[in-house]
Design an enzyme around this catalytic site. Structure first.
Site, PDB file in Angstrom:
ATOM      1  N   CYS A 142       5.298  -6.770   7.894  1.00 25.51           N
ATOM      2  CA  CYS A 142       6.756  -6.807   8.874  1.00 25.51           C
ATOM      3  C   CYS A 142       6.856  -7.729  10.017  1.00 25.51           C
ATOM      4  O   CYS A 142       6.059  -8.679  10.172  1.00 25.51           O
ATOM      5  CB  CYS A 142       5.776  -5.160   9.837  1.00 25.51           C
ATOM      6  SG  CYS A 142       6.861  -4.145  10.518  1.00 25.51           S
ATOM      7  N   GLU A 163       0.776  -0.981   0.125  1.00 29.40           N
ATOM      8  CA  GLU A 163       0.020  -0.228   0.255  1.00 29.40           C
ATOM      9  C   GLU A 163       0.503   1.062   0.592  1.00 29.40           C
ATOM     10  O   GLU A 163       1.896   1.242   0.755  1.00 29.40           O
ATOM     11  CB  GLU A 163      -0.779  -0.370   1.537  1.00 29.40           C
ATOM     12  CG  GLU A 163      -1.828  -1.061   1.135  1.00 29.40           C
ATOM     13  CD  GLU A 163      -2.997  -1.186   2.920  1.00 29.40           C
ATOM     14  OE1 GLU A 163      -2.781  -0.019   3.451  1.00 29.40           O
ATOM     15  OE2 GLU A 163      -3.202  -2.085   2.855  1.00 29.40           O
ATOM     16  N   CYS A 196       4.158  -4.787  16.370  1.00 30.13           N
ATOM     17  CA  CYS A 196       3.785  -3.992  17.208  1.00 30.13           C
ATOM     18  C   CYS A 196       2.094  -3.763  17.057  1.00 30.13           C
ATOM     19  O   CYS A 196       1.474  -4.308  16.711  1.00 30.13           O
ATOM     20  CB  CYS A 196       3.963  -2.338  16.396  1.00 30.13           C
ATOM     21  SG  CYS A 196       5.512  -2.277  16.037  1.00 30.13           S
ATOM     22  N   CYS A 203      -2.764   1.773   7.903  1.00 28.15           N
ATOM     23  CA  CYS A 203      -1.582   0.977   6.968  1.00 28.15           C
ATOM     24  C   CYS A 203      -2.354  -0.368   7.176  1.00 28.15           C
ATOM     25  O   CYS A 203      -2.137  -0.826   8.511  1.00 28.15           O
ATOM     26  CB  CYS A 203      -0.264   1.284   7.129  1.00 28.15           C
ATOM     27  SG  CYS A 203       1.247   0.602   6.369  1.00 28.15           S
ATOM     28  N   CYS A 209      -0.252  -1.533  15.352  1.00 25.49           N
ATOM     29  CA  CYS A 209      -0.581  -1.408  14.188  1.00 25.49           C
ATOM     30  C   CYS A 209      -0.657  -2.787  13.425  1.00 25.49           C
ATOM     31  O   CYS A 209      -0.987  -3.681  13.663  1.00 25.49           O
ATOM     32  CB  CYS A 209       1.405  -1.706  13.911  1.00 25.49           C
ATOM     33  SG  CYS A 209       1.351  -1.049  12.191  1.00 25.49           S
ATOM     34  N   CYS A 218       2.893   8.426   1.385  1.00 27.38           N
ATOM     35  CA  CYS A 218       3.372   7.447   2.056  1.00 27.38           C
ATOM     36  C   CYS A 218       3.952   6.525   1.692  1.00 27.38           C
ATOM     37  O   CYS A 218       3.316   5.377   1.402  1.00 27.38           O
ATOM     38  CB  CYS A 218       2.150   7.296   2.727  1.00 27.38           C
ATOM     39  SG  CYS A 218       2.929   6.364   4.861  1.00 27.38           S
TER      40      CYS A 218
END
Length: 410
Positions: free
Chosen positions: A143, A123, A147, A381, A150, A136
């Site tokens: 990932c 994205e 986190c 995100c 997130c 962005c």
């Protein structure tokens, strides 16, 4: 009201289609020396001409934004044909484009397979503001950091993006926004440096940029090259969750602005919110920040602080934040939490956010409250990618059910 455009013919049958063959190598993302070597190795230009040809290509790729060799009009027809045979400069596939009521745009890009892998999706988000437009950009597919607040942290890491794929997000966004010169503009015309729709980029998309350091470094150095995309390094911000060794390298080797995804003022809470803190605790992180090259009141580190209700939004937290950042030229970017499906966190009440901001401001730090953007298009995100994967899974299961039913009838 938001607008969502499905820009592919994706459906159930597409979901079961085998991965396409790997693409030709791209010239996007190569340093000048690498591009020259590639041209010579392909037998397209003699070594003595390589530097001149690279300069021509660099202009077409990064000033004019051309994505088809046929449009490079000051290059001979034979050389254009040779470039087309050996290389690619094509943009990624746009699976979906969403346009928010506030002007925020979100794209879901699909890149072709690398090696034995399959196509991947990432994205990119564009946020228009008065006097500037910020893009962005993602650095990884998924990932590793998990986190807890997130959404991308719920998606396992698939792979790093290449320098080409990082730059392709910027080039594609400029295409869609009309941010390159018209094709009819003479090739020698001077392109205005001001007034571009994409004036700033932030490495704050999917992934941890400093766990993909070499590709991010190469992409950002090309983005800031004065003879190409020509973005000032002061308009490029790299955000990290705290990969301390690479923070030092970022300052020395890239030289862009630094942002720290902080979100907590003590190790116990940050271990929960940002688990990389267990490896690089706050003391080490703050030391790296204090030593970041070129810090001044005009060149501050941005500390990102997402406001989570009853978690990190008290005045005691504000006091601890001021104490933690003492002596660091800093701006604290307060971010109202953007909820995503399945999260256990809530956004702080607006009154609590304003009290927090007032305390920080009175202590001498700029603490703007980020205006929530793109909530009607799930601009946090990772959300669009997750929804795309969910819908393909639904399509695939439906098609499999149809095939089984059809086999039974036979």
């Amino acid at each position: 009201m938001s607008l969502s455009l499905d820009l592919t013919a994706a459906g159930a049958r597409e979901a079961l289609r085998p991965a396409p063959a790997p693409e030709k190598p791209s010239l996007i993302g190569l340093a000048r020396e690498e591009m020259a070597q590639a041209l010579v190795a392909a037998g397209l230009v003699p070594e003595k001409q390589a530097r001149m040809r690279v300069q021509q290509l660099w202009h077409w790729l990064y000033v004019r934004g051309v994505s088809d060799f046929a449009h490079m009009f000051n290059i001979s027809k034979d050389l254009r044909a040779g470039l087309e045979r050996h290389f690619s400069i094509a943009r990624p596939e746009i699976v979906e484009e969403q346009i928010s009521s506030d002007g925020t745009r979100k794209w879901l890009f699909r890149f072709p397979p690398r090696g034995a892998g399959r196509p991947v999706e990432i994205e990119t988000v564009y946020i228009p503001e008065e006097g500037r437009g910020t893009l962005c950009i993602s650095s990884q597919v998924g990932c590793t950091l998990t986190c807890s607040f997130c959404h991308t942290g719920t998606q396992k890491l698939v792979r790093n993006l290449t320098a080409e794929e990082i730059l392709a997000q910027l080039l594609s966004a400029r295409d869609r926004l009309g941010d390159f010169p018209d094709r009819d503009t003479p090739a020698g015309a001077i392109v205005p440096a001001e007034g571009r729709k994409v004036s700033n980029i932030v490495m704050m998309g999917m992934g941890e940029p400093l766990y993909n350091f070499e590709a991010v470094k190469k992409a950002l150095l090309i983005a800031s090259d004065g003879d190409g995309l020509a973005l000032s390094k002061r308009r490029i911000t790299l955000s990290t969750s705290g990969v301390v060794p690479e923070i030092y390298r970022t300052g020395e080797e890239i030289g862009v602005m630094l942002a720290i995804s902080l979100h907590a003022t003590n190790d116990d809470l940050r271990d929960l919110l940002v688990p990389i803190n267990k490896k690089f605790p706050l003391k080490e992180l703050m030391e790296a920040c204090r030593k970041y090259p070129g810090l001044s009141n005009a060149r501050r580190i941005t500390f990102e602080y997402v406001m989570l209700k009853d978690v990190n939004d008290s005045l005691d937290d504000a006091r601890a934040l001021v104490k933690l950042l003492k002596g660091i030229p800093a701006k604290i970017n307060l971010i109202p939490f953007n909820p995503w499906p399945g999260t256990n966190y809530q956004c702080s009440d607006w009154e609590a956010i304003e009290r927090f901001a007032d305390f920080i401001n009175n202590a001498g730090y700029a603490s703007p409250i980020r205006t929530p953007r793109g909530r009607d298009i799930l601009a946090a995100c990772g959300q669009l990618k997750s929804e795309s994967e969910r819908m393909r899974k639904v399509d695939r299961l439906a098609l499999e059910a149809m095939m089984i039913a059809g086999h039974g009838e036979a």
